[in-house]
Design a protein around this motif. Structure first.
Motif: not given
Length: 119
Positions: A17-24, A26-31, A82-87
């Motif tokens: 669970s922590f893996r995608p949470w941390l990536a999101m 850290h990269s500033g993806i809103p969720f 795929d949806i945030f390639p700029e990240k």
């Protein structure tokens, strides 16, 4: 863009669970985030029944994005890339990206002795 909703277990006990949470984060993806207890019986007496209602695998993490449901941490990271390639969640160069994926998959499926000692 539709809201991303990440459903996870406790970050201290669910490294998946922590893996995608941390990536999101850290990269500033809103969720939006929902933490689901991993050891709670639902009203039907089934362990984790609330998770099973939201995740095709009956496990966390699971990401919803409108009608799209993606489960499994590495699949979630691929989808986010795929949806945030700029990240740049994965390296741009195909060779480096292949090595990064190999390392991630090895970590994801390996370390059995460590998992046995530190569940």
């Amino acid at each position: 863009m539709e809201t991303l909703h990440l459903i996870i277990g406790n970050k201290n006990y669910s490294s998946w669970s922590f893996r995608p949470w941390l990536a999101m984060r850290h990269s500033g993806i809103p969720f939006e985030e929902t933490v689901m207890p991993l050891d709670v019986e639902g009203p039907d007496g089934v362990l984790n029944s609330a998770i099973k209602e939201r995740s095709p695998s009956g496990r966390v993490p699971v990401l919803t994005h409108g009608e799209i449901v993606v489960w499994e941490s590495l699949a979630i990271l691929e989808y986010l890339n795929d949806i945030f390639p700029e990240k740049r969640l994965w390296p741009d160069f195909i060779g480096t990206r292949a090595v990064a994926r190999a390392v991630c998959h090895e970590m994801h499926a390996g370390f059995m002795a460590l998992r046995a000692e530190c569940p």
